[in-house]
Design a protein around this motif. Sequence first.
Motif, mmCIF file in Angstrom:
data_model
loop_
_atom_site.group_PDB
_atom_site.id
_atom_site.type_symbol
_atom_site.label_atom_id
_atom_site.label_comp_id
_atom_site.label_asym_id
_atom_site.label_seq_id
_atom_site.Cartn_x
_atom_site.Cartn_y
_atom_site.Cartn_z
ATOM 1 N N HIS A 1 0.845 -1.192 0.000
ATOM 2 C CA HIS A 1 0.000 0.000 0.000
ATOM 3 C C HIS A 1 0.879 1.240 0.000
ATOM 4 O O HIS A 1 1.745 1.393 0.857
ATOM 5 N N VAL B 1 -5.994 3.717 5.956
ATOM 6 C CA VAL B 1 -5.408 2.600 6.714
ATOM 7 C C VAL B 1 -6.494 1.597 7.081
ATOM 8 O O VAL B 1 -6.282 0.386 6.976
ATOM 9 N N ARG B 2 -7.644 2.079 7.475
ATOM 10 C CA ARG B 2 -8.757 1.161 7.802
ATOM 11 C C ARG B 2 -9.177 0.345 6.581
ATOM 12 O O ARG B 2 -9.459 -0.840 6.682
ATOM 13 N N GLY C 1 -5.115 -1.045 4.872
ATOM 14 C CA GLY C 1 -3.966 -1.428 5.686
ATOM 15 C C GLY C 1 -2.911 -0.334 5.739
ATOM 16 O O GLY C 1 -3.030 0.704 5.098
ATOM 17 N N THR C 2 -1.882 -0.577 6.528
ATOM 18 C CA THR C 2 -0.840 0.423 6.734
ATOM 19 C C THR C 2 -0.076 0.689 5.442
ATOM 20 O O THR C 2 -0.076 -0.122 4.521
ATOM 21 N N PHE C 3 0.599 1.815 5.414
ATOM 22 C CA PHE C 3 1.351 2.230 4.234
ATOM 23 C C PHE C 3 2.741 1.607 4.241
ATOM 24 O O PHE C 3 3.447 1.657 5.233
ATOM 25 N N ASP C 4 3.125 1.050 3.114
ATOM 26 C CA ASP C 4 4.475 0.528 2.937
ATOM 27 C C ASP C 4 5.396 1.594 2.367
ATOM 28 O O ASP C 4 6.613 1.490 2.462
ATOM 29 N N LYS D 1 8.783 2.561 4.816
ATOM 30 C CA LYS D 1 7.664 2.008 5.573
ATOM 31 C C LYS D 1 7.168 3.037 6.590
ATOM 32 O O LYS D 1 7.935 3.602 7.346
ATOM 33 N N PRO E 1 4.940 3.920 9.850
ATOM 34 C CA PRO E 1 4.295 3.277 10.993
ATOM 35 C C PRO E 1 2.827 3.643 11.083
ATOM 36 O O PRO E 1 2.403 4.673 10.573
ATOM 37 N N VAL E 2 2.058 2.792 11.742
ATOM 38 C CA VAL E 2 0.630 3.050 11.907
ATOM 39 C C VAL E 2 0.422 4.396 12.585
ATOM 40 O O VAL E 2 -0.498 5.137 12.238
ATOM 41 N N ALA F 1 -0.461 7.809 10.679
ATOM 42 C CA ALA F 1 -1.817 8.226 10.342
ATOM 43 C C ALA F 1 -2.449 9.051 11.451
ATOM 44 O O ALA F 1 -3.277 9.913 11.197
#
Length: 102
Positions: A4, A73-74, A77-80, A91, A93-94, A97
């Motif tokens: 993502h 993110v919901r 998913g989290t961003f790469d 990468k 981190p969560v 957001a």
Amino acid sequence: MKKHALVIGGTGMLKRVIESLCKEGFHVSAMGRSHDHFAKMMEEISAPEGKVSFIQADYYSPIQFQEGLIQAVRDRGTFDLGMDEKRCFGKLPVAFAVHSAR
């Protein structure tokens, strides 16, 4: 797990970056202010159906920015990977957001 990417300002000069990320297997969340610009960009690039999502938010509005990131993110998913016109992040981190707009 799907990769993502977040592209801030993705409906303008970064549209070819979005196209390349899709070819590399990323799902791309493109953040911009105008859905009309997003729709036009999607007509101009080659991206598989469903590989690019639009986050309508103004980068300079902390609340819009944060809400857009949280929803992306919901949903996906989290961003790469994250980028704007000036930099590329690895990468993310969560917490990005939640805390990035502060």
